[in-house]
Design an enzyme around this catalytic site. Structure first.
Site, mmCIF file in Angstrom:
data_model
loop_
_atom_site.group_PDB
_atom_site.id
_atom_site.type_symbol
_atom_site.label_atom_id
_atom_site.label_comp_id
_atom_site.label_asym_id
_atom_site.label_seq_id
_atom_site.Cartn_x
_atom_site.Cartn_y
_atom_site.Cartn_z
ATOM 1 N N SER A 5 52.489 30.415 40.042
ATOM 2 C CA SER A 5 52.660 29.032 40.489
ATOM 3 C C SER A 5 53.630 28.193 39.671
ATOM 4 O O SER A 5 53.940 27.067 40.058
ATOM 5 C CB SER A 5 51.304 28.317 40.526
ATOM 6 N N LYS B 110 52.101 18.135 36.788
ATOM 7 C CA LYS B 110 51.418 18.564 38.011
ATOM 8 C C LYS B 110 50.099 17.797 38.119
ATOM 9 O O LYS B 110 49.410 17.588 37.101
ATOM 10 C CB LYS B 110 51.171 20.076 37.911
ATOM 11 N N SER C 222 52.316 27.100 43.485
ATOM 12 C CA SER C 222 51.738 25.830 43.864
ATOM 13 C C SER C 222 52.353 24.623 43.156
ATOM 14 O O SER C 222 52.176 23.508 43.601
ATOM 15 C CB SER C 222 50.241 25.855 43.564
#
Lengths: 493, 96, 482
Positions: free
Chosen positions: A179, A80, A155
């Site tokens: 997330s 990420k 996310s």
């Protein structure tokens, strides 16, 4: 042999050690998958093709020389883009960090490198990890590989989509309110949030420090466990990292659920949960019971206040964590005739609306006269929730619930309604408030053909039991479907 | 009831320059979110200590050892503006 | 005219001289090129996290314990949120409602009036970077732009806050001086005001002497010596009294001390009151000080200035002399060494605080740089004790030793200062003086004892100071009696 990009980490590792596959082949397969799917998905912000191939070649050379760094040796993974990678642009999907190249690595990045993993790229996210759909990225929305008209969740939507599509065999995300687990659920992969403090946060661009935790995405429970093992453990650079031995993560993986007591959390499994999701969860629970688990209903009434508490605590912490983005030392700088004006203009220009909304919310919740009613009260509610969960674990080994109230929702459906978006995390937030581990395992598809995630929760440092039950769920569900974009017809036109 | 807040003051504390229109919009949205968040006030919490940190620990210290610094060029590499090894900013209005 | 009372509290910041910074492994090293002792943590880079320095925690516990504070069993770090370009994270890691040490005191003595100044709290925080304001003569408000150096960012900083117990500029200075001595004695900081490793902010208000209500206070910043602390406080007290007397009101504000003009001036006031939005630092866990840790710090404390002064006084040294010896490291060290070698405390203390200090000022040379050793002092005191030297001759010998003329014996010999031990010689000198001053002899015989001193002086003069004055006086008494 099928396309190596579709292998599990375990299978790829076996093939490499059997001399049937090289890391370079594997990495090139993953990169090729990314090349084909990215125009549909936009899972990545940065693909480091050259760096990945170089690392893969080095991994092959090392293995040939008898140096085996372990189960992640030569495995292509994605990170990420809120984890600092030295020399590779890291933006947290924000304009305010456009072009920023960290001079240091996050601890997880160093540990993955030591474990021989090959980083193929940095994945898209909601700006600063604030969101549940990856629509809040300053660099464009990521789409769900099962249906590109829907969101991948968030996310860590980019990491989830990349693993689902086969552009990486595993990935890491961060989980502040769900997330990792929620996008894993929406993308039909395994996603796991470890016990708070088990994985170092050093080098993770902070959203809410007391809630953030880094964890893995994978296409199997075992792979997720392998990924976690590579990064877990005390780090001197993170004062909140847990000292002492890392819990045994894979020790009981194949032991099934016979004799375990499983509690289904009423408050997270009924109101507001899509009927198809509810049904899939109930069916899985029944199958766990058939497999020998004792299943009981557990009521955790404070859970209903989790979302409210979370939307005070997380914004409050983020309002301070994001104060450093001021145009002085790095990142975007807007014009201003004084430093004060420059800072205010930079922050207005550099942050997207959801980030501004949360900074304002958190600033308000901490400000004089409101602290006690909002932030202080939210932290006391947090204590109540922790106590309720701790009491529940006196009686049951694990708790279960849906991961997400719904399957993937259409792009744009909730962007105008922050509160509707916030509800996407209602089932996952309690684990962030308690600090306990949770994992999402895909158990089926809804009538639209979109994956449904089943969440297993365990007490702090109960990873061994968590993975044991998750593996049993995986075996019971027998979920083998692959995302549309990851099937050979689509990826090899 | 949506919560009424002095959004201009909050934006100033958060150091974000917003137009009147933006202030109005954010003010409304925050009011609505806080209306939900206010639910935490429904729970009786007398005598309940706050949780600031989910895993109870104390004294996570490091030894007093110098482990090195970034080369100055790395420290300044991301600087929007630098001069003679310093970060450069427009004139500063207030006093710290 | 109304009598006014000043009410003063002082906040002091002390930089701890640890090897590494408070929350990262950068060196605490001043005078380096800008931004060369910085890292992701102290530059506030995204993702960086603080980890507290154990030695700094030890340092603050030493300070708190030395100030007789209570130590909190559990205390917390908080974030203090405000935007300023020299504060990399735009929050400072500090402590808020539960400081690690609280409720202590420092004893001071101004003009023989002992006073205890209460210590409200002692807490741990981190220093900021430094700004240089360029153009416009370097003044912040006229600057064209500013430059930032983060080398100081993250240096461990201890804040020490007093109760509003100080009543005068002299007390303010005495407090500052004593705190500085304590910190230096503990060895946790060099506590240099000029260099900013120790910094004072004074909160001052005045009120009619019989009024229980506190007046409005002003905070004075930029005080960088003990002398300017005293001057700034004195100025501010006068300013406030004059203001009130002329019908004005004191406004709550921050005022800047200007060393050149000797005045405080109002700094630009902020548009809105500060709202620091303190909350517990989620990147750090609580600080727990066990009874064992507290006791170990207590047991390892060095002798503090007050205890040392009192020990010296116990040896017969005057309070003033004891103060001088404790104040100046090199004098104190010589004194300690001389005591260990069995020297006379009173004589040696007086010499060090008197002749040695005077010599040092006159020669503009540190006593430590002179050849004077503790053994010299011991020998010199022994020569007085066995009457080899008179007290006044001993002072001359000391001057010679300081000036490099040799050991006390050598200087006494060379300068011909050894007392006459032959009583015949002294008797002859006495007789000579008695004959020369018949009126004085007559007076004494008539019962007026005053001329005795005069006659002793005459004998001392005629013997070049080498006679023992006590012996001379006895001889004069004997010869004028009957």
């Amino acid at each position: 042999m099928s396309d190596p990009a579709d292998l599990t980490i375990k299978a790829a590792g076996d093939a490499m050690r059997a001399g049937e596959l090289t890391s370079l082949d594997l990495t090139e397969a993953a990169l090729e998958r990314a090349r084909i799917t990215e125009s549909h998905l936009h899972a990545f912000l940065t693909l480091d093709q050259a760096g990945a191939k170089e690392a893969a070649a080095a991994a092959d050379a090392a293995l040939a020389a008898g140096e085996d760094a372990g189960p992640l040796h030569g495995i292509p993974i994605a990170l990420k883009d809120n984890m600092c990678t030295k020399g590779i642009e890291t933006t947290a999907s924000s304009q305010i960090l456009s072009g920023w190249i960290p001079p240091y690595n996050a601890t997880v990045v160093d540990r993955l490198s030591a474990a021989g993993a090959v980083v193929v790229g940095k994945t898209n996210l909601d700006e600063f990890a604030m969101g549940s759909s990856t629509e809040n990225s300053a660099y464009g929305t990521t789409r769900n590989p099962w249906d590109t008209d829907t969101v991948p969740g968030g996310s860590s939507g980019g990491s989830a989509a990349a693993v689902a599509a086969g552009s990486a065999l595993g990935a890491f995300g961060s989980d502040t309110g769900g997330s990792i687990r929620q996008p894993a659920s929406l993308c039909g992969v395994v996603g796991m949030k470890p016990t708070y403090g088990l994985v170092s946060r050093y080098g993770l661009i902070a959203f809410a420090s007391s809630l953030d935790q880094i964890g893995p995405f994978a296409r199997s429970v075992e792979d997720a466990a392998v990924l976690l093992e590579a990064v877990a453990g005390f780090d001197i650079h993170d004062a909140t990292s847990i000292r002492g031995d890392v819990p045994n993560i894979r020790g009981s993986l194949s032991e099934g659920v016979a004799g375990l007591k499983v509690g289904i959390v009423t408050e997270l499994s009924t109101t507001g949960i899509d009927p198809e999701v509810r049904e899939a969860v109930v069916q899985t629970v029944n199958e766990l019971s058939d497999a020998g688990a004792e299943v009981v209903d557990v009521s955790l009434p404070s859970c209903e206040y989790g979302l409210s508490a979370y939307y005070l605590i997380a914004p409050a912490e983020c309002s301070a964590n994001l104060a450093r983005f001021d145009g002085v030392r790095y990142g975007l700088r807007a014009a201003g005739s004084t430093t004060e004006e420059m800072m205010a203009a930079t922050r207005a220009e550099g942050f997207g609306p959801e980030v501004i909304r949360r900074i304002l919310l958190g600033t308000y919740a901490l400000s004089a006269g409101y602290y006690d009613a909002f932030y202080g009260q939210a932290q006391r509610v947090r204590t109540l929730i922790r106590r309720e969960f701790a009491a529940a674990y006196e009686d049951v080994d694990v708790l279960v619930a849906p991961t997400s109230p719904t399957t993937a929702f259409p792009i744009g459906e909730r962007t105008a309604d922050p509160i509707a978006m916030y509800y996407a995390d209602v089932c996952t937030i309690p684990m962030n408030l308690t600090g306990d581990p949770g994992i999402s395992v895909p158990v089926g598809l809804d009538s639209k053909g979109l994956p449904i995630g089943f969440q297993v929760m365990a007490p702090a440092l109960g990873e061994e039991r968590l993975f044991q039950v998750a593996k049993a769920v995986e075996d019971i569900a027998g979920f083998t479907a692959r995302a549309a974009l990851a099937t050979s017809e689509v990826v090899q036109p | 009831m949506p919560v009424e807040i002095d959004i201009a003051k909050v934006a100033s504390l958060a150091r974000i320059a917003l137009s009147d229109e933006e202030l109005r919009r954010y003010g409304e949205q925050l009011g609505a979110i806080l209306e939900h968040a206010e639910r935490v006030q429904q729970l009786p919490t007398e005598g309940i200590p706050p949780t600031s940190h989910p895993v109870p620990m104390t004294n996570a210290f490091r030894d007093d050892v110098v482990t090195g610094s970034l080369p100055a060029e790395d420290a300044l590499a991301g600087a929007p503006e630098a001069e003679d090894g310093y970060f450069r900013v427009p004139p500063v209005l207030g006093d710290s | 005219m109304t009598d006014y009372e000043a009410v003063i509290g002082i906040e002091t910041h002390v930089e701890l001289m640890t090897d590494s910074k408070m929350f990262c492994g950068c060196p605490v090293d001043f005078g380096e090129a800008p931004n060369t002792t910085t890292c992701p943590v102290c530059l506030g880079l995204p993702g960086a996290m603080p980890v507290p320095n154990a030695e700094a925690m030890e340092g603050i516990l030493k300070i708190g314990t030395a100030l007789d504070c209570e130590v909190a069993e559990i205390s917390y770090f908080h974030r203090k949120n405000y935007f300023y370009p020299d504060l990399p994270k735009n929050y400072q890691i500090s402590q808020y409602d539960v400081p690690i040490c609280h409720d202590g005191s420092i004893a001071i003595d101004v003009g023989g009036e002992p006073t205890r100044i209460g210590i409200t709290r002692v807490h741990m925080e981190e220093d900021t970077g430094k700004s240089i304001h360029m153009g416009g003569g370097g003044r912040i408000h006229d600057a064209e732009y500013s430059l930032l150096d983060f080398n100081r960012s993250g240096v461990p900083l201890v804040e020490i806050v007093t109760e509003p117990d100080i009543r005068s500029a002299e007390q303010a200075r005495a407090y500052g001086a004593e705190l500085q001595r304590i910190v230096r004695t503990l060895g946790v900081s060099d506590a240099r005001l000029e260099e900013g490793s120790m910094r004072f902010d004074a909160n001052i208000s005045v009120r009619p002497a019989d009024d229980p209500v506190l007046g409005t206070r002003a905070e004075i910043k930029n005080v960088n010596s003990l002398r300017s602390l005293q001057r700034a406080v004195a100025f501010e007290i006068d300013r406030q009294i004059e203001l009130i007397e002329s019908g004005g009101t004191v406004v709550q504000e921050t005022r800047h001390w200007n060393e050149e003009t000797g005045k405080t001036t109002s700094m630009r006031s902020k548009e809105e009151s500060e709202d620091y939005r303190y909350f517990q630092e989620p990147d750090l866990v609580p600080i727990e000080v066990s009874a064992e840790w507290r006791d170990a710090v207590m047991a390892a404390l060095p002798e503090l200035p007050a205890a040392r002064r009192s020990r010296y006084q116990g040896l017969g040294v005057d309070a003033r002399v004891a103060g001088v010896l404790v104040e100046a490291d090199e004098l104190g060290a010589l004194f300690e060494e001389a005591m260990a070698a069995g020297g006379d405390p009173r004589l040696i203390g007086n010499w060090l605080s008197g002749e040695a200090v005077a010599w040092s000022r006159a020669e503009n040379t540190a006593v430590g740089a002179s050849p004077l050793s503790a053994q010299h002092l011991v020998d010199l005191a022994a020569m007085v004790a066995d009457s080899t030297l008179s007290a006044s001759a001993a002072k001359q010998v000391l001057g010679g030793v300081l000036g490099g003329e040799g050991s006390p014996a050598e200087v006494a010999e060379a300068r011909d200062l050894v007392q006459i031990s032959d009583s015949g010689v002294i008797e002859a000198a006495v007789d000579e003086v008695l004959v020369a001053h018949p009126d004085a002899v007559e007076g004494i015989r008539g019962g007026d004892m005053k001329p005795i001193g005069f006659l002793v002086g005459q004998v001392m003069r005629s013997t070049g100071g080498k006679a023992d004055p006590k012996q001379v006086q006895q001889l004069i008494r004997d010869k004028t009696a009957g």
